[in-house]
Design a protein around this motif. Structure first.
Motif, mmCIF file in Angstrom:
data_model
loop_
_atom_site.group_PDB
_atom_site.id
_atom_site.type_symbol
_atom_site.label_atom_id
_atom_site.label_comp_id
_atom_site.label_asym_id
_atom_site.label_seq_id
_atom_site.Cartn_x
_atom_site.Cartn_y
_atom_site.Cartn_z
ATOM 1 N N THR A 104 0.823 -1.203 0.000
ATOM 2 C CA THR A 104 0.000 0.000 0.000
ATOM 3 C C THR A 104 0.859 1.255 0.000
ATOM 4 O OG1 THR A 104 -0.158 0.410 2.380
ATOM 5 C CG2 THR A 104 -1.590 -1.304 1.469
ATOM 6 N N SER A 105 0.171 2.373 -0.023
ATOM 7 C CA SER A 105 0.854 3.665 0.060
ATOM 8 C C SER A 105 1.506 3.869 1.420
ATOM 9 C CB SER A 105 -0.147 4.794 -0.224
ATOM 10 O OG SER A 105 -1.277 4.695 0.643
ATOM 11 N N ARG A 106 1.148 3.058 2.410
ATOM 12 C CA ARG A 106 1.770 3.115 3.736
ATOM 13 C C ARG A 106 2.735 1.956 3.956
ATOM 14 N NH1 ARG A 106 -0.771 6.312 7.818
ATOM 15 N NH2 ARG A 106 0.033 4.847 9.377
ATOM 16 N N GLY A 107 3.099 1.254 2.898
ATOM 17 C CA GLY A 107 4.031 0.152 3.018
ATOM 18 C C GLY A 107 3.335 -1.203 3.003
ATOM 19 N N GLU A 108 4.066 -2.215 3.435
ATOM 20 C CA GLU A 108 3.549 -3.576 3.424
ATOM 21 C C GLU A 108 2.634 -3.827 4.627
ATOM 22 O OE1 GLU A 108 7.243 -5.935 1.275
ATOM 23 O OE2 GLU A 108 7.141 -5.874 3.467
ATOM 24 N N PHE A 109 1.567 -4.580 4.382
ATOM 25 C CA PHE A 109 0.638 -4.967 5.441
ATOM 26 C C PHE A 109 0.382 -6.468 5.366
ATOM 27 C CE2 PHE A 109 -0.385 -0.527 5.821
ATOM 28 C CZ PHE A 109 -0.925 -0.373 7.084
ATOM 29 N N THR A 135 -5.844 5.233 26.288
ATOM 30 C CA THR A 135 -5.857 4.409 25.077
ATOM 31 C C THR A 135 -4.430 4.210 24.567
ATOM 32 O OG1 THR A 135 -6.081 6.318 23.606
ATOM 33 C CG2 THR A 135 -8.103 5.304 24.408
ATOM 34 N N PRO A 136 -4.161 3.063 23.930
ATOM 35 C CA PRO A 136 -2.848 2.860 23.299
ATOM 36 C C PRO A 136 -2.674 3.807 22.115
ATOM 37 C CG PRO A 136 -4.009 0.763 23.605
ATOM 38 C CD PRO A 136 -5.005 1.856 23.848
ATOM 39 N N THR A 137 -1.456 4.310 21.949
ATOM 40 C CA THR A 137 -1.155 5.165 20.806
ATOM 41 C C THR A 137 -0.353 4.427 19.740
ATOM 42 O OG1 THR A 137 0.798 5.988 21.981
ATOM 43 C CG2 THR A 137 -1.225 7.302 22.124
ATOM 44 N N GLU A 138 0.391 3.418 20.145
ATOM 45 C CA GLU A 138 1.137 2.593 19.184
ATOM 46 C C GLU A 138 1.506 1.283 19.848
ATOM 47 O OE1 GLU A 138 4.230 3.627 15.799
ATOM 48 O OE2 GLU A 138 5.221 3.634 17.750
ATOM 49 N N ILE A 139 1.328 0.185 19.111
ATOM 50 C CA ILE A 139 1.718 -1.148 19.582
ATOM 51 C C ILE A 139 2.683 -1.729 18.562
ATOM 52 C CG2 ILE A 139 0.928 -3.461 20.217
ATOM 53 C CD1 ILE A 139 -1.820 -2.265 20.808
ATOM 54 N N THR A 140 3.887 -2.091 19.012
ATOM 55 C CA THR A 140 4.922 -2.630 18.135
ATOM 56 C C THR A 140 5.356 -3.997 18.643
ATOM 57 O OG1 THR A 140 5.691 -0.374 17.697
ATOM 58 C CG2 THR A 140 7.144 -2.173 17.042
ATOM 59 N N LEU A 141 5.562 -4.927 17.712
ATOM 60 C CA LEU A 141 5.902 -6.314 18.055
ATOM 61 C C LEU A 141 7.213 -6.713 17.394
ATOM 62 C CD1 LEU A 141 2.317 -7.556 17.326
ATOM 63 C CD2 LEU A 141 3.328 -7.647 19.609
ATOM 64 N N TRP A 142 7.960 -7.608 18.085
ATOM 65 C CA TRP A 142 9.228 -8.119 17.563
ATOM 66 C C TRP A 142 9.275 -9.640 17.669
ATOM 67 C CZ3 TRP A 142 9.054 -3.643 20.386
ATOM 68 C CH2 TRP A 142 9.695 -2.513 19.860
ATOM 69 N N ARG A 143 10.029 -10.234 16.747
ATOM 70 C CA ARG A 143 10.394 -11.645 16.841
ATOM 71 C C ARG A 143 11.833 -11.790 16.392
ATOM 72 N NH1 ARG A 143 6.238 -16.373 15.236
ATOM 73 N NH2 ARG A 143 8.161 -17.235 14.384
ATOM 74 N N ILE A 177 18.417 -6.056 10.003
ATOM 75 C CA ILE A 177 17.877 -5.396 11.192
ATOM 76 C C ILE A 177 16.572 -6.077 11.565
ATOM 77 C CG2 ILE A 177 18.931 -3.157 10.693
ATOM 78 C CD1 ILE A 177 16.202 -2.250 9.596
ATOM 79 N N PRO A 178 16.186 -6.033 12.849
ATOM 80 C CA PRO A 178 14.917 -6.649 13.252
ATOM 81 C C PRO A 178 13.735 -5.951 12.577
ATOM 82 C CG PRO A 178 16.289 -6.172 15.167
ATOM 83 C CD PRO A 178 16.919 -5.487 13.998
ATOM 84 N N VAL A 179 12.753 -6.734 12.201
ATOM 85 C CA VAL A 179 11.522 -6.185 11.651
ATOM 86 C C VAL A 179 10.628 -5.746 12.807
ATOM 87 C CG1 VAL A 179 9.401 -6.715 10.392
ATOM 88 C CG2 VAL A 179 11.604 -7.551 9.542
ATOM 89 N N MET A 180 10.197 -4.513 12.763
ATOM 90 C CA MET A 180 9.257 -4.009 13.759
ATOM 91 C C MET A 180 7.876 -3.967 13.130
ATOM 92 S SD MET A 180 11.325 -0.967 15.750
ATOM 93 C CE MET A 180 11.369 0.088 14.293
ATOM 94 N N LEU A 181 6.953 -4.693 13.704
ATOM 95 C CA LEU A 181 5.600 -4.770 13.185
ATOM 96 C C LEU A 181 4.686 -3.895 14.024
ATOM 97 C CD1 LEU A 181 5.457 -8.623 12.653
ATOM 98 C CD2 LEU A 181 5.656 -6.895 10.861
ATOM 99 N N THR A 182 4.015 -2.961 13.394
ATOM 100 C CA THR A 182 3.039 -2.122 14.095
ATOM 101 C C THR A 182 1.674 -2.769 13.980
ATOM 102 O OG1 THR A 182 4.300 -0.118 13.599
ATOM 103 C CG2 THR A 182 2.006 0.165 14.246
ATOM 104 N N LEU A 183 1.034 -2.952 15.126
ATOM 105 C CA LEU A 183 -0.266 -3.620 15.171
ATOM 106 C C LEU A 183 -1.379 -2.588 15.278
ATOM 107 C CD1 LEU A 183 -2.093 -6.131 15.537
ATOM 108 C CD2 LEU A 183 -1.595 -5.994 18.000
#
Length: 479
Positions: A61-66, A220-228, A241-247
């Protein structure tokens, strides 16, 4: 979280050849919706009598990969001119990459920011100094200096997990007409063992609840980021580099969130005064153990509309559940109670008959459990002496709040409640404060810290209301 709409190309992980143009829209209160021109025919029938088929959909997308997880079709339209359009509900949207098809939603770490976290923790406050030819005369200013000290990481280990308070910062402006420094504090939880996403989201909710309780405002949460550890992105030859996934997920508190930071005067328990990162880390286990308690208690903060009777029932259920989980759930030892019940039932069977004795045995099965008044009384003792500021004489308060719960539940027309507008609301708030204090004690907060509530304008107002309501109901609930 901020809403967005992104256009792009979408395809099923199971059928990468069929790519459709469309857009993905996120609303923090309602969640994520995908609309595509065309139809993902491999999703099967849209028959309303069949359960929805969940699918994983990739997007550029215009905001990157989803990666869109748990998608199910909401509807399909075929318009004049041959335009086909299908709309999907999306359970969870992840930006930052495409999962492998067999990827399990489990992660090693999560970070989360909250809209009320900055005024609560009060880290990295910005200072400025103004130089002027004459003191306090800004018309003769010769310079302005801004100072910002980047907060250091604060961490605490609880069990196998590490909880830390961190801060991201950035600068912006054209350096000619505007310059700014922005900071965003956030919590990061690093797990000793990889966790499923549903458990991680419960931890996010738990930290959200702690901020809400402490600042006395829906958070309320403003941003949630996940790592593996096994998700990396190549950025150069031999470099990853580690991929940071925004949920992106919906949060019901978005319906009632404040438009700005809570004022300092209204914050009940500042971060440092309840024990800082150590208490926040211990809260993680508390929120896991008392999830059902928090679920009932925080409805009065997160729900946009609830009848006051429902609010009252929810906080009373939260109080009773907390007592069941924390304190002894029997009046005398279980073996003694069982022996006593058998003797009574046996005597009735000999004196009256089997049918009556069987009825009595069923009625006595839960006779050894504490009554609601006993539970509330023990909770007020655990909360400490400062709860008296809210409730007044606790024995009278316990009698009234338990009596009202019974009247509202059983609807005895012979004993109607002489309710004034707001009575049940203010009593609900008093039970809320009781459960809050008990939960904070569970993560090691010193009861003397609760003396802060005596200076809270909101608590003083609540106290005045409760101390007028309780004596009035105490007279009406006699007998």
């Amino acid at each position: 979280m901020e809403d967005f709409e992104a256009e792009g190309i979408f395809w099923l992980t199971s059928d990468p050849e069929q790519q459709l143009v469309g857009s993905v829209t996120f609303d923090p209160a309602e969640g994520t919706t995908l609309t595509v021109f065309g139809r993902f025919s491999s999703l099967g029938s849209l028959n309303a009598s069949e359960p929805p088929i969940l699918a994983r959909i990739y997007a550029n997308t215009s905001r990157g990969e989803f990666t869109l997880e748990g998608c199910w079709s909401k509807g399909y339209t075929y318009n004049t001119g041959g335009i086909e359009k299908e709309t999907f509900h999306v359970n969870q949207a992840f930006s930052g990459g495409h999962f492998p098809e067999d990827f399990a939603l489990e992660f090693d770490a999560v970070s989360v920011g909250f809209d009320q976290l900055a005024p609560w923790v009060r880290r990295g406050q910005m200072k400025w100094e103004i130089d002027s030819m004459e003191p306090n005369n800004f018309g003769s200013t010769t310079g302005v200096r801004v100072e910002y000290s980047v907060p250091q990481v604060e961490s605490y280990i609880v069990g196998t997990d590490t909880v830390s308070l961190r801060s991201a910062w950035s600068t912006n402006g054209d350096r000619l007409t505007r310059a700014e420094v922005k900071q965003n504090p956030f919590f990061k939880i690093e797990y000793g063992q990889r966790k499923p996403l549903d458990q991680i989201l419960l931890d996010v909710n738990g930290m959200q609840d702690l901020v809400t309780l402490s600042v006395d405002a829906p958070t309320t949460p403003t941003e949630i980021t996940l790592w593996r550890s096994d998700l990396e992105r190549e950025v150069g030859e031999g470099r990853t580099i580690p991929v940071m996934l925004t949920l992106y997920v919906a949060n019901t508190a978005e319906h009632v969130r404040l438009n700005s930071h809570q004022s300092i005067a209204k914050i009940l328990f500042p971060f440092d005064e309840i024990g800082g990162i150590e208490t926040a880390s211990r809260w993680l286990d508390v929120s896991r153990r008392y999830r059902t308690v928090l679920g009932g208690l925080l409805t009065i903060k997160y729900a946009a509309r609830l009848y006051e009777e429902n609010q009252y029932a929810n906080v009373m259920t939260a109080a009773e559940s907390l007592h069941r989980l924390r304190f002894a759930n029997e009046l005398i030892p279980k073996a003694d109670a069982k022996s006593r019940r058998r003797k009574v039932v046996k005597a009735v069977r000999h004196a009256i008959g089997r049918e009556t004795s069987e009825w009595l045995n069923n009625e006595l099965l839960f006779s050894n459990e504490p009554r609601l008044r006993h539970r509330l009384r023990e909770l007020t003792e655990y909360a400490g002496s400062h709860f008296v500021v809210v409730a007044g004489p606790t024995d009278q308060w316990v009698s009234v709040v338990s009596g009202i719960r019974n009247r509202l539940t059983h609807h005895d027309e012979r004993q109607p409640l002489d309710r004034h507008p707001g009575d049940v609301y203010f009593l609900t708030q008093s039970v809320y404060v009781l459960v809050m204090l008990c939960l904070l004690r569970e993560c090691g907060v010193n009861p003397e810290t609760f003396a802060r509530i005596e200076n809270s304008p909101a608590i003083r107002f609540l106290s005045a209301k409760v101390n007028e309501i309780v004596p009035r109901y105490a007279r009406g609930l006699r007998g």
